[in-house]
Enzyme design. Structure first.
Site, mmCIF file in Angstrom:
data_model
loop_
_atom_site.group_PDB
_atom_site.id
_atom_site.type_symbol
_atom_site.label_atom_id
_atom_site.label_comp_id
_atom_site.label_asym_id
_atom_site.label_seq_id
_atom_site.Cartn_x
_atom_site.Cartn_y
_atom_site.Cartn_z
ATOM 1 N N LYS A 71 5.180 3.481 -2.101
ATOM 2 C CA LYS A 71 4.698 4.862 -1.955
ATOM 3 C C LYS A 71 3.307 4.909 -1.313
ATOM 4 O O LYS A 71 3.080 5.667 -0.366
ATOM 5 C CB LYS A 71 4.690 5.546 -3.325
ATOM 6 C CG LYS A 71 4.148 6.962 -3.335
ATOM 7 C CD LYS A 71 4.601 7.717 -4.556
ATOM 8 C CE LYS A 71 4.390 6.913 -5.834
ATOM 9 N NZ LYS A 71 2.971 6.646 -6.141
ATOM 10 N N THR A 73 1.870 2.504 0.375
ATOM 11 C CA THR A 73 2.019 1.942 1.719
ATOM 12 C C THR A 73 2.490 3.015 2.693
ATOM 13 O O THR A 73 1.971 3.134 3.818
ATOM 14 C CB THR A 73 3.022 0.771 1.689
ATOM 15 O OG1 THR A 73 2.541 -0.227 0.789
ATOM 16 C CG2 THR A 73 3.199 0.166 3.068
ATOM 17 N N ARG A 94 -5.670 8.020 -5.091
ATOM 18 C CA ARG A 94 -6.335 7.687 -6.354
ATOM 19 C C ARG A 94 -7.022 6.327 -6.243
ATOM 20 O O ARG A 94 -6.640 5.492 -5.428
ATOM 21 C CB ARG A 94 -5.322 7.625 -7.499
ATOM 22 C CG ARG A 94 -4.661 8.937 -7.843
ATOM 23 C CD ARG A 94 -3.596 8.729 -8.900
ATOM 24 N NE ARG A 94 -2.552 7.827 -8.438
ATOM 25 C CZ ARG A 94 -1.720 7.177 -9.246
ATOM 26 N NH1 ARG A 94 -1.823 7.303 -10.551
ATOM 27 N NH2 ARG A 94 -0.785 6.401 -8.752
ATOM 28 N N LYS A 105 1.211 -4.868 -12.211
ATOM 29 C CA LYS A 105 1.522 -3.993 -11.085
ATOM 30 C C LYS A 105 0.742 -4.361 -9.826
ATOM 31 O O LYS A 105 1.183 -4.124 -8.712
ATOM 32 C CB LYS A 105 1.221 -2.546 -11.486
ATOM 33 C CG LYS A 105 1.582 -1.500 -10.444
ATOM 34 C CD LYS A 105 1.395 -0.103 -11.020
ATOM 35 C CE LYS A 105 1.661 0.965 -9.985
ATOM 36 N NZ LYS A 105 0.589 1.066 -8.990
ATOM 37 N N ALA A 273 -0.014 8.353 -14.059
ATOM 38 C CA ALA A 273 0.961 9.442 -14.053
ATOM 39 C C ALA A 273 1.898 9.398 -15.245
ATOM 40 O O ALA A 273 2.542 10.398 -15.547
ATOM 41 C CB ALA A 273 1.772 9.412 -12.764
ATOM 42 N N PHE A 301 3.681 7.102 -9.579
ATOM 43 C CA PHE A 301 5.039 6.775 -10.031
ATOM 44 C C PHE A 301 6.078 7.676 -9.343
ATOM 45 O O PHE A 301 5.897 8.103 -8.207
ATOM 46 C CB PHE A 301 5.131 6.822 -11.548
ATOM 47 C CG PHE A 301 4.328 5.746 -12.224
ATOM 48 C CD1 PHE A 301 4.441 4.413 -11.833
ATOM 49 C CD2 PHE A 301 3.445 6.039 -13.249
ATOM 50 C CE1 PHE A 301 3.694 3.413 -12.450
ATOM 51 C CE2 PHE A 301 2.700 5.045 -13.865
ATOM 52 C CZ PHE A 301 2.833 3.729 -13.461
ATOM 53 N N PHE A 381 12.987 -2.737 4.686
ATOM 54 C CA PHE A 381 12.894 -4.164 4.390
ATOM 55 C C PHE A 381 13.763 -4.905 5.411
ATOM 56 O O PHE A 381 14.784 -4.385 5.869
ATOM 57 C CB PHE A 381 13.382 -4.465 2.972
ATOM 58 C CG PHE A 381 12.371 -4.174 1.900
ATOM 59 C CD1 PHE A 381 11.726 -5.202 1.217
ATOM 60 C CD2 PHE A 381 12.060 -2.868 1.554
ATOM 61 C CE1 PHE A 381 10.795 -4.933 0.222
ATOM 62 C CE2 PHE A 381 11.132 -2.590 0.556
ATOM 63 C CZ PHE A 381 10.506 -3.629 -0.105
ATOM 64 N N TRP A 409 4.910 -1.007 6.749
ATOM 65 C CA TRP A 409 4.466 -2.273 6.159
ATOM 66 C C TRP A 409 4.402 -3.355 7.230
ATOM 67 O O TRP A 409 3.449 -4.127 7.286
ATOM 68 C CB TRP A 409 5.425 -2.686 5.039
ATOM 69 C CG TRP A 409 5.043 -3.944 4.331
ATOM 70 C CD1 TRP A 409 4.176 -4.076 3.270
ATOM 71 C CD2 TRP A 409 5.510 -5.275 4.621
ATOM 72 N NE1 TRP A 409 4.081 -5.391 2.894
ATOM 73 C CE2 TRP A 409 4.886 -6.147 3.707
ATOM 74 C CE3 TRP A 409 6.397 -5.795 5.570
ATOM 75 C CZ2 TRP A 409 5.124 -7.520 3.698
ATOM 76 C CZ3 TRP A 409 6.637 -7.161 5.574
ATOM 77 C CH2 TRP A 409 6.003 -8.015 4.644
#
Length: 556
Positions: A71, A73, A94, A105, A273, A301, A381, A409
């Site tokens: 998210k 990224t 954030r 994480k 969140a 999240f 991916f 990415w």
């Protein structure tokens, strides 16, 4: 492929004053923290506050899985992509918490070639905002305990102390503690608790405050305890507001850094969140809207948590109106929701994809309920197949939302151009009719029920007797018009993290509730959610190191 930190460390950053200049920000309106970080001055806001707002784009996602969604990224890459097509855009994020950085994480700077830098600074101490919040929180704890020790003129009932200490670290041993052991001089003995800093009400207050006056008013409304008559005792009654505000003076100012492609990133505040409201600060978002034509922001999240709170709490309180929502998914995560083990996600599996896409389906439906145009993006991916892409694309278009593939990415802004063009097309051709999902004057129980049924898909809500008693007391105290901030697992639409996909036939179980009077919402605790996380068996901290040249390794 290089690691995220290797890519970030090889980046050639511009001096932050040059990045600021591209948005019309003069050097005198920056408070520099070295060459590559700065706070935006209060004077800057006074200069720009009467400008028209840019367009506001929210990036959210399906429920997080071990397969990864990307998210942040996507948020960073989308901001970079707008720069590639000549649009004046800025992102608003954030700040990361040290807890997940050293836990499981990792950080929150994006990934691959869609990152904000300096990555190490952002993920560690940054400009000290979290330390200031921790200090202000614990100053209030110290003043509370001292008041009782010095005679307890306010008649505080030590069995009804609500305020908890905090630390920006995952440390399960601090969840339930005893303070005041020793002689009479050490204070009184009582049970106490710690929460992680991102769950502190002061974090929420900082992120929702408009200015110093608003900050101080909110700090003053914090309920720290009840007295022997059952009446609330506030931080203002403890004369704590001025000192706390002094500690937060600089933390209140938004921070400016840059992406790998030198577009601007305003990074400020960081409530979780799942246990808080999950959005960056109102000041950061409002400032960004005055500086750029398009603002890309995110909520923590999945959309059931961060986006719901962004829309029902932040937008409601700050009078913000999102113009579009980007919903991030991955083929891998959808297959995981369809029952595929993590070690088999590389294999094409259309049957599992069909089973797992119901999670995405529910999030699409949820976001459409707010009247905001939705664009789904697949974070690409290398193991994804054309058949899988086409299935997801067709599914999304059948659901009435736009679709674009994201390769940020791997390719940075270049890999996000299709998504940026799709978002731009949506902004130009579709109108947002945003409205929160429940009105202010609905009862707290009905608000909880609305979120549970409409957003989570629950059949209803059950309450622990103490939680129901607390919620009804808040109504009697005049807090019934506040929004609800649901504390729930991020891994499932339900309050049971093992229920993947689109669970049905379940109820949401509310076990506790408390009012954050300063922040302006009622926190509702569901399931087994923890406000002080613990470290895993093998924490990320095991792999983090720094060499003699000061180069940090192991952050991700």
């Amino acid at each position: 492929m290089k690691t995220d930190i290797e890519i970030a460390q090889e980046a050639k950053m511009l001096p932050i004053k040059d990045v600021a200049a591209s948005y019309g920000i003069a050097e005198e309106d920056l408070e520099l923290y070295g060459k590559y970080k700065a706070k935006l001055s209060d004077e800057l806001w006074e200069q720009v506050k009467d400008r028209s707002d840019g367009k506001l784009v929210l990036v959210t996602a399906i429920n997080p899985t071990p397969a990864g969604e990307g998210k942040t990224t996507t948020t960073v890459g989308l901001g970079q992509a707008f720069g590639k097509i000549g649009k004046k855009a800025i992102i608003a994020l954030r700040e990361p918490s040290l807890g997940p950085c050293f836990g499981i994480k990792g950080g929150a700077a994006g990934g691959g070639y869609a990152q904000v830098v300096p990555m190490e600074d952002l993920n560690l101490h940054f400009t000290g905002d979290f330390h200031a919040i921790t200090s202000a929180n614990n100053l209030l704890s110290a003043l509370l305990d001292n008041h009782i020790h010095q005679g307890n003129a306010l008649g505080i009932d030590t069995r009804q102390i609500l305020w908890k200490r905090c630390l920006d670290m995952n440390d399960r041993a601090l969840r339930n503690i005893v303070v005041g052991l020793g002689s009479k001089a050490e204070g009184f003995v009582r049970e106490d608790h710690f929460v992680i800093t991102v769950a502190s009400e002061i974090m929420a207050i900082l992120c929702l405050a408009d200015d110093m006056n608003d900050l101080k008013e909110r700090l003053g409304r914090i309920i720290v305890a009840y007295n022997y008559s059952g009446e609330p005792v506030t931080a203002a009654q403890l004369n704590a507001v001025g000192a706390m505000a002094a500690l937060l003076k600089d933390a209140l100012k938004p921070n400016l850094i840059q992406t790998l492609e030198h577009t601007g990133a305003i990074v400020h505040g960081g409530p979780f969140a799942n246990i808080a409201h999950g959005c960056n600060s109102v000041r950061a978002t409002k400032t960004a809207l005055k500086l750029a034509d398009i603002v890309v922001t995110e909520a923590g999240f999945g959309a059931d948590l961060g986006a719901e709170k962004f829309l029902d709490i932040k937008c409601r309180k700050a009078s913000l109106k999102p113009d579009a929502i980007v919903l991030v998914a991955t083929v891998r995560a959808l297959k995981y929701n369809g029952g595929v083990p993590k070690d088999q996600l590389k294999d094409e599996n259309l049957e599992a994809l069909k089973k797992g896409i119901v999670n995405l389906e529910k999030h699409i439906e949820n976001m459409q309920k707010y009247g905001v145009p939705v664009i789904v993006t697949l974070n690409s991916f290398v193991t994804d197949t054309e058949s899988e892409y086409q299935f997801v694309k067709s599914f999304c278009e059948e659901k009435g939302c736009e679709f674009a593939l994201s390769q940020v990415w791997e390719k940075g802004g270049e890999g996000g151009i299709k998504l940026a063009e799709k978002v731009l097309e949506t902004l130009e051709n579709k109108k947002s009719n945003f409205a929160p999902i429940y009105p202010d004057d609905m009862s707290l129980e009905d608000k909880i029920g609305t979120v549970a049924r409409e957003i989570y898909g629950a059949d209803g809500v059950t309450y622990a007797p103490s939680a129901l008693k607390a919620i009804r007391k808040f109504e009697e105290m005049g807090f019934g018009n506040l929004p609800v901030c649901m504390a729930k697992t991020q891994y499932s639409l339900s309050d049971d993290q093992t229920k993947l996909g689109r669970p049905q036939g379940f109820e949401i179980n509310v076990r506790d509730a408390y009012v954050s009077a300063g922040a302006g919402f009622v926190v509702v605790i569901t399931g087994a959610i923890m406000t002080m996380p613990g470290l895993p068996k093998k924490p990320a901290a095991d792999s983090i190191d720094v060499n003699n040249d000061g180069v940090i390794t192991g952050l991700f």
